[in-house]
Design a protein around this motif. Structure first.
Motif, PDB file in Angstrom:
ATOM      1  N   HIS A   1      -4.687   3.839  -3.417  1.00 49.97           N
ATOM      2  CA  HIS A   1      -3.876   3.596  -2.219  1.00 49.97           C
ATOM      3  C   HIS A   1      -3.615   4.888  -1.452  1.00 49.97           C
ATOM      4  CE1 HIS A   1      -3.357  -0.370  -3.993  1.00 49.97           C
ATOM      5  NE2 HIS A   1      -3.137   0.271  -5.130  1.00 49.97           N
ATOM      6  N   SER A   2      -3.512   5.999  -2.175  1.00 46.86           N
ATOM      7  CA  SER A   2      -3.296   7.287  -1.507  1.00 46.86           C
ATOM      8  C   SER A   2      -4.519   7.706  -0.697  1.00 46.86           C
ATOM      9  CB  SER A   2      -2.938   8.360  -2.539  1.00 46.86           C
ATOM     10  OG  SER A   2      -1.737   8.038  -3.206  1.00 46.86           O
TER      11      SER A   2
ATOM     12  N   GLY B   1      -4.559   5.723   2.433  1.00 52.78           N
ATOM     13  CA  GLY B   1      -3.593   6.274   3.373  1.00 52.78           C
ATOM     14  C   GLY B   1      -4.069   7.572   3.997  1.00 52.78           C
TER      15      GLY B   1
ATOM     16  N   SER C   1      -6.521   7.025   6.683  1.00 45.69           N
ATOM     17  CA  SER C   1      -6.046   6.114   7.740  1.00 45.69           C
ATOM     18  C   SER C   1      -6.843   4.814   7.744  1.00 45.69           C
ATOM     19  CB  SER C   1      -6.133   6.789   9.105  1.00 45.69           C
ATOM     20  OG  SER C   1      -5.391   7.980   9.129  1.00 45.69           O
TER      21      SER C   1
ATOM     22  N   TYR D   1      -4.430  -2.496   0.225  1.00 40.32           N
ATOM     23  CA  TYR D   1      -3.560  -1.313   0.281  1.00 40.32           C
ATOM     24  C   TYR D   1      -2.119  -1.678  -0.071  1.00 40.32           C
ATOM     25  CZ  TYR D   1      -0.773   2.423   2.408  1.00 40.32           C
ATOM     26  OH  TYR D   1       0.138   3.429   2.638  1.00 40.32           O
TER      27      TYR D   1
ATOM     28  N   ASN E   1       1.568   0.144   0.137  1.00 37.36           N
ATOM     29  CA  ASN E   1       2.322   1.268   0.679  1.00 37.36           C
ATOM     30  C   ASN E   1       3.126   1.994  -0.392  1.00 37.36           C
ATOM     31  OD1 ASN E   1       3.412   2.601   3.267  1.00 37.36           O
ATOM     32  ND2 ASN E   1       5.285   2.008   2.168  1.00 37.36           N
TER      33      ASN E   1
ATOM     34  N   ASP F   1       1.075   4.620  -2.285  1.00 42.36           N
ATOM     35  CA  ASP F   1       0.480   5.699  -1.503  1.00 42.36           C
ATOM     36  C   ASP F   1       1.423   6.895  -1.533  1.00 42.36           C
ATOM     37  OD1 ASP F   1      -0.523   7.435   0.381  1.00 42.36           O
ATOM     38  OD2 ASP F   1      -0.469   6.010   2.047  1.00 42.36           O
TER      39      ASP F   1
ATOM     40  N   SER G   1       2.563   8.154   1.927  1.00 43.42           N
ATOM     41  CA  SER G   1       3.204   7.251   2.876  1.00 43.42           C
ATOM     42  C   SER G   1       4.622   7.677   3.254  1.00 43.42           C
ATOM     43  CB  SER G   1       3.225   5.832   2.294  1.00 43.42           C
ATOM     44  OG  SER G   1       3.911   4.956   3.152  1.00 43.42           O
ATOM     45  N   SER G   2       5.420   8.030   2.250  1.00 40.64           N
ATOM     46  CA  SER G   2       6.831   8.345   2.518  1.00 40.64           C
ATOM     47  C   SER G   2       7.025   9.761   3.046  1.00 40.64           C
ATOM     48  CB  SER G   2       7.650   8.170   1.235  1.00 40.64           C
ATOM     49  OG  SER G   2       7.171   9.044   0.221  1.00 40.64           O
TER      50      SER G   2
ATOM     51  N   ARG H   1       5.227  11.092   5.764  1.00 38.31           N
ATOM     52  CA  ARG H   1       4.684  11.247   7.104  1.00 38.31           C
ATOM     53  C   ARG H   1       5.818  11.608   8.056  1.00 38.31           C
ATOM     54  NH1 ARG H   1      -0.594   9.852   7.286  1.00 38.31           N
ATOM     55  NH2 ARG H   1      -1.361   8.379   5.728  1.00 38.31           N
TER      56      ARG H   1
ATOM     57  N   ASN I   1       0.903   3.324  10.518  1.00 30.13           N
ATOM     58  CA  ASN I   1       0.488   3.675   9.170  1.00 30.13           C
ATOM     59  C   ASN I   1      -0.329   2.535   8.582  1.00 30.13           C
ATOM     60  OD1 ASN I   1       1.588   6.223   8.877  1.00 30.13           O
ATOM     61  ND2 ASN I   1       3.600   5.406   8.313  1.00 30.13           N
TER      62      ASN I   1
ATOM     63  N   LYS J   1      -1.377  -0.507   6.606  1.00 26.79           N
ATOM     64  CA  LYS J   1      -0.498  -1.563   6.100  1.00 26.79           C
ATOM     65  C   LYS J   1      -1.351  -2.719   5.596  1.00 26.79           C
ATOM     66  CE  LYS J   1      -0.081  -3.208  10.858  1.00 26.79           C
ATOM     67  NZ  LYS J   1       0.831  -3.428  11.981  1.00 26.79           N
TER      68      LYS J   1
END
Length: 552
Positions: free
Chosen positions: A514-515, A518, A521, A527, A529, A532, A535-536, A538, A546, A548
């Protein structure tokens, strides 16, 4: 005149074979069993006395079920030789033998297999496996009719079941406690451990083949910065057998990773939980969306991986390998077996060292025209011949073990050789970063490094890896995970690198899939979130939002 040997019934041959297996080839089992029961206790004498008898009944029963008619002697001979080989590696490296270990044996490449061969192994197998097999082959077997053979089998198996049943009834509490608390004992008993492992492996391999399960069919990419004309290039470096405990960036007392420690824009996620303790499990698992909890053996051969999703979303995807295959992960992308592209004398007795990957990567970077992911699969610290993994100039810690029989080296020598190999990987990773930096005027790049599994270096008598996950030592399950994100890439993707540091020692292989989605993009239905790591962290919205989850 030479006296003829007396003919012996098959049941007696099986009994003698079972006694030989238990007496000569099961020292690791008896040691583990003795530790499990806590040694001799007069109050438990009845239970302790029955343990050897129960083991004999169990092994004898297995041999009776395997041996029939004219095939009995060849089958027994094969069992004895294989048992000697398995016992040698269990005795030397302190391993257990389950389906995962059997998979490692079946899927290793010839170069890796050759590193395990030694004179002591050959002598062990000849003396403890081949010699008794030859005695059985030469000893006359009493001739019996089909009815006589079936009758003898039935009576023998019935008697064995009666004895086993009586033991379990009389000592039920002690045996239930033993089996529940020490399930690993079954993985120590030769030959039933590898026979059971072979059966499990065959069940997986013989499943009817089906079409590859496609995932994230609508995968697309979001333009991270419309003003940028540079291709995005992510290099995902997969380490081999690097344990997190021996990296100085993780607090190890030796300076094994000084080059990475000096790198700006390098985020170290610290000790990360692996999917498995062997490449055959960890490598496919870390590239699939299902996580460790949902992974099944062979899944990468029947389900699309992260690389398929990235390719479907429009990226060029390459796999550069200095290792023994990708376990199905890279089957549908562009693959370069780097050693195969070199002259036959380009590599040493242990195969090519990882510097060949840097040259191959540089060539690939020179030809990048659009957004690209390059997976670099290292040889890393693959054992037991750690001393073959690095050039002589990197032998910083001495004396280093120069033997593939690690138990013949002192503990410090084994660690020295391993740490030298880690230091060489530090150098290789630094060179990969330098190669990316050299293209900074034409690409926006990043590098992710994560190892597949760790390694035991003789702690509690255990070497190498591949122990069943439930009781494998921590050093086999904790691996390094880090990201190099230059300032240009951070700005383009809107990532706060300082924020990422807070995730140290909190991740697992489940985060990788998942990372990467992310970081590239990529919008995909698979995926998640919450998995990732970027994700937190950005600092602002990516153009298009982002990544999703799509509607299923």
């Amino acid at each position: 005149m030479t006296a003829r040997l007396p003919a012996v019934r098959g049941t007696i041959i099986n009994l003698c074979s079972a006694l030989w297996l238990l007496a000569a080839l099961n020292q690791p089992f008896w040691s583990a069993l003795w530790d499990s029961v806590g040694g001799w206790q007069a109050s438990r004498a009845g239970f302790l006395v029955t343990l050897p008898l129960f083991a004999l009944v169990w092994v004898w029963t297995v041999l009776e079920l395997l041996t029939w008619g004219r095939a009995a002697k060849p089958v027994l001979g094969i069992v004895l030789v294989l048992s000697a080989a398995v016992a040698f590696f269990m005795h030397r490296y302190g391993i257990s033998f389950d389906r995962g270990m059997f998979t490692n044996v079946m899927e290793t490449d010839p170069a890796e297999a050759r590193e395990l061969i030694s004179g002591s192994m050959v002598l062990w197998i000849l003396g403890l496996g081949v010699a008794p097999a030859m005695v059985i082959a030469m000893w006359p077997r009493a001739q019996q009719s089909i009815v006589g053979t079936l009758t003898e089998k039935l009576l023998t198996l019935s008697g064995l079941m009666l004895v086993a049943g009586a033991i379990l009834v009389l000592q039920s509490g002690a045996y239930i406690s033993l089996f529940r608390s020490h399930r690993d004992l079954r993985l120590q008993l030769v030959p039933t451990n590898y026979l059971s492992a072979a059966h499990s492996y065959a069940k997986v391999k013989l499943k009817p083949k089906r079409e590859i399960e496609q995932i994230s069919l609508g995968a697309t990419r979001v333009a991270s910065d419309p003003s940028s004309q540079h291709p995005m290039v992510l290099v995902l470096v997969v380490g081999e057998t690097m344990r997190a405990a021996n990296l100085s960036v993780n607090g190890y007392e030796r300076e094994t990773t000084p080059l990475l420690a000096a790198r700006q824009n390098l985020v170290n996620f610290g000790r990360t939980e692996s999917c498995g303790t062997a490449t055959a499990v960890s490598l496919p698992c870390m590239f699939l969306d299902v996580g460790r909890g949902g992974y099944e053996d062979g899944m990468a051969f029947r389900r699309e991986s992260l690389l398929d999703v990235l390719q479907r979303a429009g990226m060029d995807v390459w796999w550069l390998s200095n290792n023994s295959g990708c376990k199905g992960v890279c089957d549908r992308v562009q693959v370069v077996d780097v050693p195969a592209t070199l002259p036959g004398d380009a590599c040493g007795p242990g195969g090519c060292q990882d510097d060949v990957l840097v040259s191959a990567l540089q060539e690939r970077l020179d030809n990048v025209q659009r957004d690209t992911v390059v997976v670099v699969h290292m040889k890393g610290q693959h054992g037991p011949s750690y001393y073959l993994r690095y050039p002589p100039a990197f032998e910083r810690y001495r004396p280093a073990c120069q033997d593939n029989a690690l138990d013949r080296c002192g503990p410090e020598q084994v660690v020295n050789a391993y740490d030298n190999a880690v230091s060489y990987s530090d150098y290789i990773l630094d060179r990969i970063i330098m190669a990316l930096q050299s293209q900074a005027d034409r690409i926006d790049s990043s590098m992710i490094f994560v190892s597949d599994h760790g390694e035991s270096l003789g702690e509690k008598g255990v070497f190498l890896h591949g122990m069943p996950y439930s009781f494998a030592p921590t050093v086999q399950k904790q691996v390094p995970f880090m990201a190099w994100l230059p300032k240009a890439t951070q700005d383009r993707l809107g990532i706060d690198a300082n924020c990422l540091v807070s995730r140290r020692d909190q991740l697992s292989h489940d985060n990788l899939y998942h990372s990467i989605l992310g970081l590239t993009s990529t919008q995909a239905s698979t995926y998640r979130n919450d998995r990732d790591v970027f994700s937190s962290c950005r600092t602002g919205p990516v153009v298009g939002g982002n990544p999703k989850r799509e509607r299923q």
